[in-house]
Write a protein that holds these residues in place. Structure first.
Motif, PDB file in Angstrom:
ATOM      1  N   VAL A 148       0.845  -1.185   0.000  1.00 29.79           N
ATOM      2  CA  VAL A 148       0.000   0.000   0.000  1.00 29.79           C
ATOM      3  C   VAL A 148       0.887   1.244   0.000  1.00 29.79           C
ATOM      4  CG1 VAL A 148      -1.825   1.250   1.204  1.00 29.79           C
ATOM      5  CG2 VAL A 148      -1.783  -1.256   1.252  1.00 29.79           C
ATOM      6  N   GLU A 149       0.613   2.137  -0.943  1.00 31.69           N
ATOM      7  CA  GLU A 149       1.326   3.407  -1.030  1.00 31.69           C
ATOM      8  C   GLU A 149       0.329   4.553  -1.124  1.00 31.69           C
ATOM      9  OE1 GLU A 149       3.768   3.329  -4.480  1.00 31.69           O
ATOM     10  OE2 GLU A 149       5.188   1.843  -3.679  1.00 31.69           O
ATOM     11  N   SER A 150       0.791   5.742  -0.779  1.00 33.94           N
ATOM     12  CA  SER A 150      -0.015   6.929  -1.044  1.00 33.94           C
ATOM     13  C   SER A 150      -0.039   7.173  -2.548  1.00 33.94           C
ATOM     14  CB  SER A 150       0.569   8.139  -0.321  1.00 33.94           C
ATOM     15  OG  SER A 150       1.833   8.480  -0.873  1.00 33.94           O
ATOM     16  N   LEU A 151      -0.881   8.063  -2.994  1.00 35.55           N
ATOM     17  CA  LEU A 151      -1.001   8.332  -4.416  1.00 35.55           C
ATOM     18  C   LEU A 151       0.252   8.961  -5.001  1.00 35.55           C
ATOM     19  CD1 LEU A 151      -4.695   9.587  -4.474  1.00 35.55           C
ATOM     20  CD2 LEU A 151      -3.825   7.377  -5.251  1.00 35.55           C
ATOM     21  N   ASP A 152       1.110   9.530  -4.141  1.00 38.63           N
ATOM     22  CA  ASP A 152       2.372  10.065  -4.631  1.00 38.63           C
ATOM     23  C   ASP A 152       3.543   9.129  -4.363  1.00 38.63           C
ATOM     24  OD1 ASP A 152       2.574  10.352  -1.924  1.00 38.63           O
ATOM     25  OD2 ASP A 152       2.857  12.516  -1.920  1.00 38.63           O
ATOM     26  N   GLY A 153       3.232   7.862  -4.028  1.00 35.36           N
ATOM     27  CA  GLY A 153       4.270   6.839  -3.936  1.00 35.36           C
ATOM     28  C   GLY A 153       4.909   6.644  -2.588  1.00 35.36           C
ATOM     29  N   GLU A 154       4.400   7.268  -1.521  1.00 32.53           N
ATOM     30  CA  GLU A 154       4.978   7.094  -0.188  1.00 32.53           C
ATOM     31  C   GLU A 154       4.487   5.792   0.430  1.00 32.53           C
ATOM     32  OE1 GLU A 154       7.109   6.943   2.683  1.00 32.53           O
ATOM     33  OE2 GLU A 154       7.357   8.925   1.714  1.00 32.53           O
ATOM     34  N   ALA A 155       5.424   4.921   0.828  1.00 30.29           N
ATOM     35  CA  ALA A 155       5.073   3.603   1.355  1.00 30.29           C
ATOM     36  C   ALA A 155       5.181   3.528   2.876  1.00 30.29           C
ATOM     37  CB  ALA A 155       5.959   2.527   0.729  1.00 30.29           C
ATOM     38  N   LYS A 156       5.577   4.613   3.527  1.00 31.95           N
ATOM     39  CA  LYS A 156       5.704   4.626   4.979  1.00 31.95           C
ATOM     40  C   LYS A 156       4.602   5.483   5.582  1.00 31.95           C
ATOM     41  CE  LYS A 156      10.717   3.996   4.887  1.00 31.95           C
ATOM     42  NZ  LYS A 156      12.040   4.564   5.266  1.00 31.95           N
ATOM     43  N   GLY A 157       4.097   5.038   6.727  1.00 34.02           N
ATOM     44  CA  GLY A 157       3.010   5.757   7.370  1.00 34.02           C
ATOM     45  C   GLY A 157       3.059   5.630   8.877  1.00 34.02           C
ATOM     46  N   LEU A 158       1.884   5.634   9.505  1.00 39.48           N
ATOM     47  CA  LEU A 158       1.779   5.714  10.954  1.00 39.48           C
ATOM     48  C   LEU A 158       0.835   4.652  11.499  1.00 39.48           C
ATOM     49  CD1 LEU A 158       2.289   7.297  13.642  1.00 39.48           C
ATOM     50  CD2 LEU A 158       0.257   8.658  13.056  1.00 39.48           C
ATOM     51  N   LEU A 394       5.113   2.599  10.058  1.00 35.12           N
ATOM     52  CA  LEU A 394       4.227   1.554   9.528  1.00 35.12           C
ATOM     53  C   LEU A 394       4.447   1.346   8.038  1.00 35.12           C
ATOM     54  CD1 LEU A 394       1.612  -0.277   9.818  1.00 35.12           C
ATOM     55  CD2 LEU A 394       0.325   1.787   9.211  1.00 35.12           C
ATOM     56  N   ARG A 395       4.375   0.070   7.639  1.00 37.73           N
ATOM     57  CA  ARG A 395       4.194  -0.316   6.242  1.00 37.73           C
ATOM     58  C   ARG A 395       3.092  -1.372   6.189  1.00 37.73           C
ATOM     59  NH1 ARG A 395       9.738  -2.112   3.668  1.00 37.73           N
ATOM     60  NH2 ARG A 395       9.939  -3.168   5.689  1.00 37.73           N
ATOM     61  N   LEU A 396       2.343  -1.380   5.086  1.00 36.51           N
ATOM     62  CA  LEU A 396       1.195  -2.271   4.947  1.00 36.51           C
ATOM     63  C   LEU A 396       1.227  -2.985   3.600  1.00 36.51           C
ATOM     64  CD1 LEU A 396      -1.729   0.039   6.177  1.00 36.51           C
ATOM     65  CD2 LEU A 396      -0.665  -1.824   7.463  1.00 36.51           C
ATOM     66  N   TRP A 397       0.765  -4.236   3.609  1.00 37.42           N
ATOM     67  CA  TRP A 397       0.505  -4.992   2.388  1.00 37.42           C
ATOM     68  C   TRP A 397      -0.903  -5.576   2.476  1.00 37.42           C
ATOM     69  CZ3 TRP A 397       5.216  -4.404   4.478  1.00 37.42           C
ATOM     70  CH2 TRP A 397       6.297  -4.180   3.624  1.00 37.42           C
ATOM     71  N   VAL A 398      -1.733  -5.325   1.488  1.00 37.36           N
ATOM     72  CA  VAL A 398      -3.044  -5.974   1.429  1.00 37.36           C
ATOM     73  C   VAL A 398      -2.883  -7.296   0.693  1.00 37.36           C
ATOM     74  CG1 VAL A 398      -4.368  -3.843   1.529  1.00 37.36           C
ATOM     75  CG2 VAL A 398      -3.669  -4.749  -0.692  1.00 37.36           C
ATOM     76  N   LEU A 399      -3.692  -8.274   1.082  1.00 40.01           N
ATOM     77  CA  LEU A 399      -3.728  -9.580   0.416  1.00 40.01           C
ATOM     78  C   LEU A 399      -5.046  -9.666  -0.324  1.00 40.01           C
ATOM     79  CD1 LEU A 399      -2.337 -11.785   3.363  1.00 40.01           C
ATOM     80  CD2 LEU A 399      -1.103 -10.265   1.788  1.00 40.01           C
ATOM     81  N   TRP A 400      -4.996  -9.777  -1.655  1.00 36.25           N
ATOM     82  CA  TRP A 400      -6.177  -9.620  -2.503  1.00 36.25           C
ATOM     83  C   TRP A 400      -6.334 -10.864  -3.381  1.00 36.25           C
ATOM     84  CZ3 TRP A 400      -9.592  -6.180  -1.370  1.00 36.25           C
ATOM     85  CH2 TRP A 400     -10.560  -5.776  -2.279  1.00 36.25           C
TER      86      TRP A 400
END
Length: 404
Positions: A148-158, A394-400
């Motif tokens: 999961v990334e932001s729309l501008d490509g940032e993969a790190k969050g909170l 935080l980093r996230l991966w969705v399983l789809w």
């Protein structure tokens, strides 16, 4: 709110798939367009071939070694996030989780499967996994990870935490129990926005809608922010029982963080606005507590429910009970309810890795953005301590589903 990036040139970017019904670049700014089915799988158009891994038998051992990597990797777009196809060996700690502990959270979510997950959930409800590896390999054969990334490509969050408070309460106001927890007033739906927190708490005209009374106004605010709470309720006849108050509605006023207000006032330093420090400030500054509370105009109303099983968590936004340590709150415009998620963060106030399978089953007013999660710790003193101190990278991966 972030705006959607323009489509990149085909020769320089992986295929991009937009979920049917989601807002395109021309309509995103209006806020009027949303996916018709928030949980629906995002099917690639005919011109974009599905990942080769979806068309051949899946070998979990090869996936863990990265032997089935494909290029270019496709992206799936949501209103506030971009999902980038990933390989299982790229998920930090994948295969080391106690996946059987996550299984009950999945089954809870499958009680109300989102569109596109019905067949997956039907198989899960039939399966009786015997160990962690059975769960892990079963997931790898059926799901595809996307970072999961932001729309501008940032993969790190909170990552933050939340919990279900437990409080002493009275059915009627008495002694120190003078802070009401209210049911929705009759005119709530006809006045939008409704009165602010300050107006509600100074007029007392809504006290006739009180469900219970507690001692500490800060505890009442915490319950409103957490969305539910357990009360040991003393009835007028002297009997006591446990009940749960769950979110029913709010006053349509904006949410403002008390912690951020204290930082802006110079009462706390940036990064110190945890609940333990906020409560400590309130004990030292009782004369200013109302100012801090009224800085947040939002007010939450509750409904009362029997607490039939103390081992079962409150219901989240998906409508299923939350599982301590395995449920998270997310931004629905980034991750749909009912989605399995791989979480990569750290323990509160620590660098100790916290990497595990969780389910996206709730949301919250402050949970906004692509890489953003609120981790449900449960109830009790330890859950309160963990939730109040959690503000971690935080980093996230969705399983789809692979066939989407």
């Amino acid at each position: 709110m972030l705006t959607i990036l323009g489509l990149l040139a085909a020769c320089a970017a992986p295929p991009v798939v937009r979920e049917p019904g989601s807002a395109g670049p021309a309509t995103q700014g209006s806020g009027a367009s949303r996916p018709a089915s928030p949980g629906a799988p995002m099917a690639p158009p005919a011109s974009v071939p599905a990942s080769p891994a979806a068309r051949v038998p899946v070998d979990p051992a090869r996936l863990l070694n990265g032997d089935m990597d494909t290029t270019p990797r496709r992206s799936l777009m949501r209103d506030r996030a971009r999902w980038v196809e990933a390989q299982w060996n790229e998920l930090p700690g994948w295969g080391q989780d106690r996946a059987l502990e996550w299984w009950p959270a999945l089954l809870r979510g499958c009680e109300r499967p989102m569109p596109g997950w019905q067949s997956f959930c039907a198989e899960a409800l039939r399966l009786r996994p015997s160990d962690d590896w059975v769960v892990t390999t079963w997931l790898m054969k059926r799901l595809q990870p996307y970072q999961v990334e932001s729309l501008d490509g940032e993969a790190k969050g909170l990552a933050t935490g939340y919990y279900e408070p437990q409080l002493e309460a009275r059915r009627q106001t008495a002694g120190e129990f003078r802070v009401p927890l209210l049911a929705p007033p009759q005119d709530l739906s006809t006045r939008k926005p409704y009165d602010t927190r300050q107006q509600i708490e100074t007029s007392n005209r809504l006290n006739r809608f009180s469900l219970a009374w507690v001692q500490d106004p800060l505890d009442a605010l915490v319950m409103q922010i957490q969305g539910s709470g357990r009360l040991r309720l003393l009835e007028p006849d002297g009997s006591s029982r446990w009940v749960r108050l769950s979110f029913a509605a709010h006053n349509e006023q904006p949410y403002r963080s008390v912690g951020q207000w204290l930082v802006a006032q110079g009462e706390l330093r940036p990064g110190e606005a945890s609940w333990p420090l906020i409560k400590d400030w309130a004990r030292r500054n009782p004369q200013r507590l109302k100012d801090a509370l009224w800085a947040n105009p939002r007010y939450v109303f509750f409904r009362e429910e029997p607490l039939l099983d103390p081992a079962v968590g409150p219901k989240g936004g998906q409508g299923v009970p939350l599982t301590p340590g395995r449920s998270i709150a997310v931004d629905k415009a980034s991750i749909p309810y009912g989605t399995p998620v791989w979480l990569d963060t750290t323990e509160p106030l620590s660098t100790t890795p916290l990497r595990r399978l969780v389910m996206a089953q709730d949301t919250g007013a402050a949970i906004v953005g692509a890489v953003r999660a609120d981790f449900f710790w449960g109830w009790g003193e330890q859950a309160e301590a963990n939730a109040g101190r959690m503000k971690q990278p935080l980093r996230l991966w969705v399983l789809w589903p692979r066939d989407s």
